[in-house]
Design a protein around this motif. Structure first.
Motif, short mmCIF file in Angstrom:
data_model
loop_
_atom_site.label_atom_id
_atom_site.label_comp_id
_atom_site.label_asym_id
_atom_site.label_seq_id
_atom_site.Cartn_x
_atom_site.Cartn_y
_atom_site.Cartn_z
N THR A 6 -0.50 -1.06 -5.30
CA THR A 6 -0.44 -2.32 -4.76
C THR A 6 0.85 -2.24 -3.69
O THR A 6 1.20 -1.20 -3.33
CB THR A 6 0.45 -3.15 -6.02
N LYS A 7 1.16 -3.60 -3.26
CA LYS A 7 2.15 -3.48 -2.24
C LYS A 7 3.32 -2.62 -2.52
O LYS A 7 3.91 -1.88 -1.49
CB LYS A 7 2.64 -5.07 -2.12
N CYS A 44 2.06 1.01 -2.12
CA CYS A 44 1.35 1.43 -1.24
C CYS A 44 1.71 2.84 -0.55
O CYS A 44 2.90 2.79 0.01
CB CYS A 44 1.21 0.23 0.03
N CYS A 103 -1.08 -3.01 3.04
CA CYS A 103 -2.12 -2.87 4.13
C CYS A 103 -3.53 -3.34 3.86
O CYS A 103 -4.49 -3.16 4.66
CB CYS A 103 -2.49 -1.11 3.74
N LYS A 104 -3.53 -4.30 3.14
CA LYS A 104 -4.67 -5.40 3.02
C LYS A 104 -5.69 -4.44 2.39
O LYS A 104 -6.84 -5.23 2.53
CB LYS A 104 -4.82 -6.07 4.15
N GLU A 105 -5.59 -3.64 1.75
CA GLU A 105 -6.70 -2.81 1.35
C GLU A 105 -7.11 -3.21 0.04
O GLU A 105 -6.34 -3.54 -0.77
CB GLU A 105 -6.45 -1.43 1.50
N LYS A 106 -8.47 -3.32 -0.30
CA LYS A 106 -9.08 -3.86 -1.67
C LYS A 106 -8.94 -2.67 -2.36
O LYS A 106 -9.68 -1.82 -2.22
CB LYS A 106 -10.23 -4.45 -1.54
N ARG A 121 -7.67 -5.74 -6.31
CA ARG A 121 -6.28 -6.54 -5.66
C ARG A 121 -6.29 -6.03 -4.33
O ARG A 121 -6.52 -4.88 -3.80
CB ARG A 121 -5.22 -6.46 -6.58
N VAL A 122 -5.93 -6.96 -3.45
CA VAL A 122 -5.66 -6.71 -2.11
C VAL A 122 -4.32 -6.31 -1.99
O VAL A 122 -3.43 -6.99 -2.76
CB VAL A 122 -5.91 -8.10 -1.02
N CYS A 123 -3.90 -5.19 -1.66
CA CYS A 123 -2.81 -4.38 -1.24
C CYS A 123 -2.12 -5.58 -0.27
O CYS A 123 -2.59 -5.58 0.66
CB CYS A 123 -2.65 -3.13 -0.71
N GLY A 124 -0.83 -6.01 -0.64
CA GLY A 124 -0.10 -6.76 0.00
C GLY A 124 0.51 -6.00 1.35
O GLY A 124 0.95 -6.77 2.17
N ASN A 178 3.55 2.05 2.80
CA ASN A 178 4.56 1.62 2.94
C ASN A 178 5.74 2.45 2.81
O ASN A 178 6.05 2.91 1.70
CB ASN A 178 4.58 0.43 1.62
#
Ligand SMILES: [Zn+2]
Length: 145
Positions: free
Chosen positions: A124-125, A128, A116-119, A111-114, A131
């Protein structure tokens, strides 16, 4: 035709004989060395018995390939030789399913972290580490048991 088949059969037989010998001797360096010396003597006898050796150029190339590749083949094949057919089959199936498992794990969607956009599947977001608004993960304390 018939003569060629006989030669092939004998060549196979010779291969098996040498393979088996090498397999049996594989744990005894001294005996293996003695066996190799015997083979060298045999080869010398064969050469002496061949007044017209087949085309020398290609013969050398083929001989060189054989002497390099053969021991590797033996090293790969021998372990399976000691296993009987049934066990070998089971072993193959087990290995296959393990490999499939590994493939599935590899294909697991990241899943792409909402934030940092890291896969990643690590966070998760909302969790993170980059965040500032993320829920703080409880640091797992090192507990001495
Ligand atoms: Zn992130």
């Amino acid at each position: 035709m018939g003569k060629k088949l006989t030669i092939e059969r004998l060549t196979n037989e010779a291969n098996f004989l040498v393979d088996d010998s090498l397999f049996l001797l594989s744990k005894d360096e001294g005996k293996m060395g003695a066996y190799v010396e015997k083979l060298k003597i045999l080869l010398d006898e064969v050469k002496a018995d061949m007044p017209n050796p087949p085309s020398r150029n290609t013969g050398d190339v083929i001989g060189g390939i054989f002497s390099i590749t053969k021991p590797n083949q033996i090293a790969v094949q021998n372990p399976t030789k000691a296993v009987n057919k049934g066990e070998h089959l089971k072993k193959g199936e087990r290995l296959k399913s393990e490999r499939e498992k590994a493939l599935k794990v590899g294909k697991k969607k990241l899943r792409v972290c909402g934030f940092c956009k890291e896969k990643t599947n690590e966070h998760t977001k909302t969790t993170c580490p980059l965040n500032p608004k993320a829920k703080k993960r409880k640091a797992t304390p090192v507990i001495d048991v």
